[in-house]
Design an enzyme around this catalytic site. Structure first.
Site, short mmCIF file in Angstrom:
data_model
loop_
_atom_site.label_atom_id
_atom_site.label_comp_id
_atom_site.label_asym_id
_atom_site.label_seq_id
_atom_site.Cartn_x
_atom_site.Cartn_y
_atom_site.Cartn_z
N SER A 1 43.13 -12.81 26.78
CA SER A 1 43.76 -13.97 27.57
C SER A 1 42.69 -15.03 27.80
O SER A 1 43.04 -16.04 28.28
CB SER A 1 44.22 -13.45 28.74
OG SER A 1 43.16 -12.81 29.63
N LYS B 1 37.21 -19.43 33.49
CA LYS B 1 38.52 -19.07 33.26
C LYS B 1 39.19 -19.11 34.52
O LYS B 1 38.70 -18.71 35.70
CB LYS B 1 38.47 -17.55 32.65
CG LYS B 1 39.83 -16.85 32.41
CD LYS B 1 40.05 -15.67 32.14
CE LYS B 1 41.13 -14.80 31.44
NZ LYS B 1 41.17 -13.61 31.02
N SER C 1 40.45 -8.76 26.82
CA SER C 1 40.58 -10.21 27.01
C SER C 1 39.49 -11.25 26.81
O SER C 1 39.61 -12.36 26.92
CB SER C 1 41.35 -10.55 28.33
OG SER C 1 42.79 -10.11 28.05
#
Length: 476
Positions: free
Chosen positions: A156, A81, A180
């Site tokens: 996210s 990420k 997330s």
């Protein structure tokens, strides 16, 4: 080889790498080819580091030929990420505020994966600063849900969920502050682990909420997650949140089964709620039946009210996220995406007294959860999300989207710090993935993995992938 390379689990690929029947270069080139072919429609990657990946794959092959084995991720591709630093590579946080910033050193997660011989493919799409939402006003387009172009992958860690589900890469590492990692895993049909608070270092990862941030793997199977956690977990002198202690052989304990384990089931957070999709309630009931049939003792428990966990977590999140971004919010507010600004700015109204009371409630909730559940049971099984992935059309110009605020039931275990894993258990009537949440005692990820592996063998449908997207971009 009969099976496509992207369908090999980490242990399966590792065995072939060590026998010489497969090379890391072959595995990496296959992954890069899939990214090049499929990602223009999915937007899972912000950056692909192809040249570096091929160099590291070649180095992994040389080491394995020479008898140097760095562990379960040696020669295996992964992606991060884009909140984690990797030396010499931009860390964008999907934000204009980070334009031109290049990391000067590796985050601890990246350093440990590299030291373990793993092969980084690049950086994955995220909501801005791991908050905000699926926005079109950022420097990078939002990731798409591979199961349907009309639905979001959640967030996210949105690029992680999309990349894993589409078979671009099996192992990713994301962050989870209130869900997330577990959210994208749930909505994309993958495995997402929020480890115990402090098990995985956040050094070199962008901070959102210092006492709620967790870092862990989002993968295609439970074994993949166990392999990745074995490499990235452990004390780090650079992160005072991490704790000392032995890291178990998670992979070696996966096949121990669930016979004799005590499983708590908490239906009070979802079963009577009209917002919960009946397919999810039915799926959880079926999973509990599987555990019972395998020799586990399943009993129903009552948890403290979900709304109390939620209110506590949201207040802590608001205060800490605002503190993290206060300087930029005051001096460069217009560079934030609209959703990000609207989600972080309310923390300006949280007082010190509010935050102290929230932390007092937090300690009480952690103690109550331990006393009512984990003093008597090995794991807790409950809902992860109440509905399948939202549609793009559900997100208006301003936050919050109506009707979506309470879709996930993940924040309680960010508040308490217990390990929690989102496990896919099938599909709803609309064809989209559904799952459940398995929660364990602090630092007992090994038992969480054991239960998840047993369910995955019966319910996981790891043979089923979303249809490959067209080579042209999906509409926005």
């Amino acid at each position: 080889m009969a099976e496509a390379l992207h369908e090999l689990s980490v242990p399966e690929a590792g065995a072939l790498l060590r026998s010489g029947d497969l090379t890391s270069l072959e595995l990496t080139r296959h992954a890069l080819d899939r990214v090049a072919r499929l990602d223009p429609a999915l937007h899972a990657f912000i950056l692909v580091t192809e040249e570096t990946a091929l160099e590291r794959a070649a180095a992994a092959d040389r080491e394995l030929r020479d008898g140097l084995d760095r562990g379960p991720m040696h020669g295996i591709p992964y992606a991060l990420k884009d909140i984690f630093d990797a030396e010499g590579v931009p860390t964008t946080n999907a934000s204009r505020l980070c334009a031109g910033e290049v990391a000067r050193a590796d985050s601890t997660v990246e350093r440990r994966l590299r030291a373990g011989g793993a092969v980084g493919l690049g950086k994955l799409t995220t909501f801005e600063f791991a908050v905000g939402g699926p926005s079109f006003d950022l420097p990078f387009p939002p990731a798409r849900n591979p199961w349907s172009e009309d639905h979001v992958p959640s967030g996210s860690s949105s690029g992680s969920g999309a990349a894993v589900a589409a078979g671009l890469v099996r192992v990713t590492v994301g962050s989870d502050t209130s869900g997330s990692t577990r959210g994208p895993a749930f909505h994309c049909g993958a495995v997402g682990l929020k480890p115990t608070y402090g098990l995985v270092s956040g050094h070199g990862a962008h901070t959102l909420s210092h006492t709620l941030d967790h870092f862990g793997p989002l993968t295609w199977t439970v074994a993949d997650a166990a392999a990745a956690l074995r490499v990235i977990a452990g004390h780090d002198a650079a992160d005072a949140r991490t704790t000392e202690g032995r890291i178990p052989d998670y992979l070696g304990e996966l096949d121990h089964g669930v016979a004799g384990l005590r499983v708590a089931h908490a239906p009070d957070w979802y079963a009577a709620d009209p917002l919960t999709l009946p397919d999810i309630t039915t799926g959880i009931r079926r999973a509990l039946g599987v555990l019972d049939g395998l020799g586990a003792q399943v009993e129903e428990v009552t948890l403290p009210p979900y709304d109390l966990f939620n209110a506590c977590g949201r207040l802590v999140f608001a205060a800490e996220a605002f503190a993290t971004h206060e300087n930029q919010l005051r001096n460069r507010p217009r560079l934030f995406g609209r959703y990000t600004y609207q989600r972080v700015m309310p923390g300006a109204g949280v007082t010190a007294a509010d935050l102290l009371r929230a932390h007092h409630v937090r300690r009480s909730l952690r103690r109550r959860l331990d006393e009512s559940v984990f003093d008597r049971y090995d794991v807790l099984v409950t809902v992860c999300g109440q509905s399948t992935a939202a549609r793009w059309s559900d997100f208006p110009e301003d936050w919050p989207p109506p009707g979506l605020a309470n879709d996930m039931r993940t924040i309680p275990f960010s508040v308490t710090g217990h390990p929690a894993l989102s496990l896919p258990i099938g599909f709803a009537a609309d064809g989209l993935p559904i799952g459940l949440q398995i929660v364990g005692r602090a630092f007992d990820e090994a038992t969480v993995f054991r239960v998840a592996a047993a369910l995955e063998a019966e319910l996981g449908q790891r043979h089923r992938r979303p249809p490959e997207p067209p080579t042209t971009e999906m509409g926005s």
